[in-house]
Design a protein around this motif. Structure first.
Motif, short mmCIF file in Angstrom:
data_model
loop_
_atom_site.label_atom_id
_atom_site.label_comp_id
_atom_site.label_asym_id
_atom_site.label_seq_id
_atom_site.Cartn_x
_atom_site.Cartn_y
_atom_site.Cartn_z
N THR A 2 0.84 -1.19 0.00
CA THR A 2 0.00 0.00 0.00
C THR A 2 0.88 1.24 0.00
OG1 THR A 2 -1.65 -1.18 1.30
CG2 THR A 2 -1.82 1.21 1.22
N THR A 3 0.55 2.17 -0.87
CA THR A 3 1.28 3.44 -0.88
C THR A 3 0.33 4.56 -0.49
OG1 THR A 3 0.81 3.78 -3.22
CG2 THR A 3 2.88 2.68 -2.68
N THR A 4 0.87 5.56 0.12
CA THR A 4 0.08 6.71 0.53
C THR A 4 0.56 7.93 -0.23
OG1 THR A 4 -0.12 5.76 2.74
CG2 THR A 4 -0.63 8.09 2.52
N ALA A 5 -0.38 8.65 -0.79
CA ALA A 5 -0.03 9.87 -1.51
C ALA A 5 0.43 10.93 -0.52
CB ALA A 5 -1.25 10.37 -2.29
N PRO A 6 1.37 11.76 -0.92
CA PRO A 6 1.82 12.82 -0.02
C PRO A 6 0.70 13.81 0.25
CG PRO A 6 2.79 13.10 -2.20
CD PRO A 6 2.06 11.79 -2.20
N ALA A 7 0.75 14.43 1.41
CA ALA A 7 -0.26 15.44 1.76
C ALA A 7 -0.12 16.63 0.83
CB ALA A 7 -0.07 15.88 3.20
N VAL A 8 -1.23 17.21 0.45
CA VAL A 8 -1.25 18.36 -0.43
C VAL A 8 -1.73 19.57 0.36
CG1 VAL A 8 -2.28 19.34 -2.51
CG2 VAL A 8 -1.72 16.91 -2.43
N THR A 9 -1.01 20.65 0.24
CA THR A 9 -1.44 21.89 0.88
C THR A 9 -2.50 22.52 0.01
OG1 THR A 9 0.75 22.20 1.83
CG2 THR A 9 -0.68 24.13 1.74
N ALA A 10 -3.68 22.68 0.57
CA ALA A 10 -4.81 23.21 -0.20
C ALA A 10 -4.85 24.73 -0.20
CB ALA A 10 -6.12 22.66 0.34
N SER A 11 -4.33 25.35 0.85
CA SER A 11 -4.35 26.80 0.91
C SER A 11 -3.32 27.33 1.89
CB SER A 11 -5.74 27.30 1.31
OG SER A 11 -6.04 26.91 2.62
N LEU A 12 -3.02 28.58 1.77
CA LEU A 12 -2.10 29.26 2.65
C LEU A 12 -2.86 30.44 3.24
CD1 LEU A 12 0.86 29.68 3.62
CD2 LEU A 12 1.14 31.16 1.65
N THR A 13 -2.84 30.58 4.56
CA THR A 13 -3.59 31.69 5.15
C THR A 13 -2.70 32.83 5.61
OG1 THR A 13 -3.61 30.59 7.30
CG2 THR A 13 -5.52 30.26 5.89
N THR A 14 -1.57 32.53 6.22
CA THR A 14 -0.69 33.60 6.71
C THR A 14 0.76 33.24 6.46
OG1 THR A 14 -2.26 34.07 8.49
CG2 THR A 14 -0.07 35.02 8.70
N ALA A 15 1.47 34.16 5.83
CA ALA A 15 2.92 34.02 5.65
C ALA A 15 3.58 35.11 6.49
CB ALA A 15 3.29 34.19 4.18
N MET A 16 4.66 34.76 7.17
CA MET A 16 5.36 35.72 8.02
C MET A 16 6.57 36.27 7.29
SD MET A 16 4.92 33.66 11.65
CE MET A 16 6.21 34.54 12.43
N PHE A 17 6.72 37.59 7.35
CA PHE A 17 7.82 38.27 6.67
C PHE A 17 8.49 39.17 7.69
CE2 PHE A 17 9.58 41.47 3.69
CZ PHE A 17 10.28 40.62 2.87
N THR A 18 9.78 38.99 7.93
CA THR A 18 10.51 39.80 8.89
C THR A 18 10.90 41.13 8.28
OG1 THR A 18 11.38 37.81 9.94
CG2 THR A 18 12.52 39.87 10.42
N VAL A 19 10.57 42.21 8.97
CA VAL A 19 10.88 43.57 8.51
C VAL A 19 11.59 44.32 9.64
CG1 VAL A 19 8.96 43.64 6.87
CG2 VAL A 19 8.61 44.47 9.21
N ALA A 20 12.48 45.21 9.29
CA ALA A 20 13.20 46.00 10.29
C ALA A 20 12.32 47.10 10.87
CB ALA A 20 14.46 46.60 9.67
N ASP A 21 11.37 47.61 10.08
CA ASP A 21 10.52 48.72 10.51
C ASP A 21 9.07 48.42 10.10
OD1 ASP A 21 9.06 51.15 10.61
OD2 ASP A 21 10.85 52.33 10.20
N GLN A 22 8.24 48.08 11.07
CA GLN A 22 6.86 47.70 10.77
C GLN A 22 6.06 48.86 10.19
OE1 GLN A 22 6.10 45.94 14.70
NE2 GLN A 22 5.29 44.16 13.61
N ASP A 23 6.28 50.07 10.67
CA ASP A 23 5.53 51.22 10.14
C ASP A 23 5.88 51.49 8.68
OD1 ASP A 23 3.99 51.85 12.44
OD2 ASP A 23 5.75 52.83 13.33
N ALA A 24 7.17 51.40 8.35
CA ALA A 24 7.60 51.61 6.96
C ALA A 24 7.05 50.51 6.06
CB ALA A 24 9.12 51.68 6.87
N ALA A 25 7.09 49.27 6.53
CA ALA A 25 6.57 48.15 5.74
C ALA A 25 5.06 48.29 5.55
CB ALA A 25 6.90 46.82 6.42
N LEU A 26 4.36 48.67 6.61
CA LEU A 26 2.92 48.87 6.52
C LEU A 26 2.59 49.96 5.51
CD1 LEU A 26 0.05 48.29 7.53
CD2 LEU A 26 0.50 49.87 9.43
#
Length: 91
Positions: A2-26
């Motif tokens: 028996t083989t099992t198919a790999p899990a598939v990511t159906a959606s992405l809700t939040t990606a984290m991005f590191t920024v030095a200045d949150q106000d400037a990035a916003l």
């Protein structure tokens, strides 16, 4: 066998991005790109932490703009710059 198919990511809700200045990035994402502010929440005993989320209009996915955690740097300045172009507009 028996083989099992790999899990598939159906959606992405939040990606984290590191920024030095949150106000400037916003400002960049909301004013320059026209994205929506989805959340701006203070946390911690004295409100020293801040969780900011932005997203393109109508998008389910959000981008969290985080300050560096502990001793982890935000990376080189070029890592936080996006360059976009189209065939009619040189980037």
């Amino acid at each position: 066998m028996t083989t099992t198919a790999p899990a598939v990511t159906a959606s992405l809700t939040t990606a984290m991005f590191t920024v030095a200045d949150q106000d400037a990035a916003l400002a960049f994402y909301t004013r320059r790109l026209g994205w929506e502010l989805r959340g701006d929440t203070r946390f911690g005993a004295d409100g020293e932490g801040r969780w900011v989320e932005v997203a393109p209009a109508g998008s389910v996915a959000r981008l969290a703009l985080n300050r560096p955690w502990a001793a982890h740097p935000a990376g080189p300045p070029s890592a936080s710059r996006w360059r976009t172009s189209s065939p009619s507009t040189p980037g």
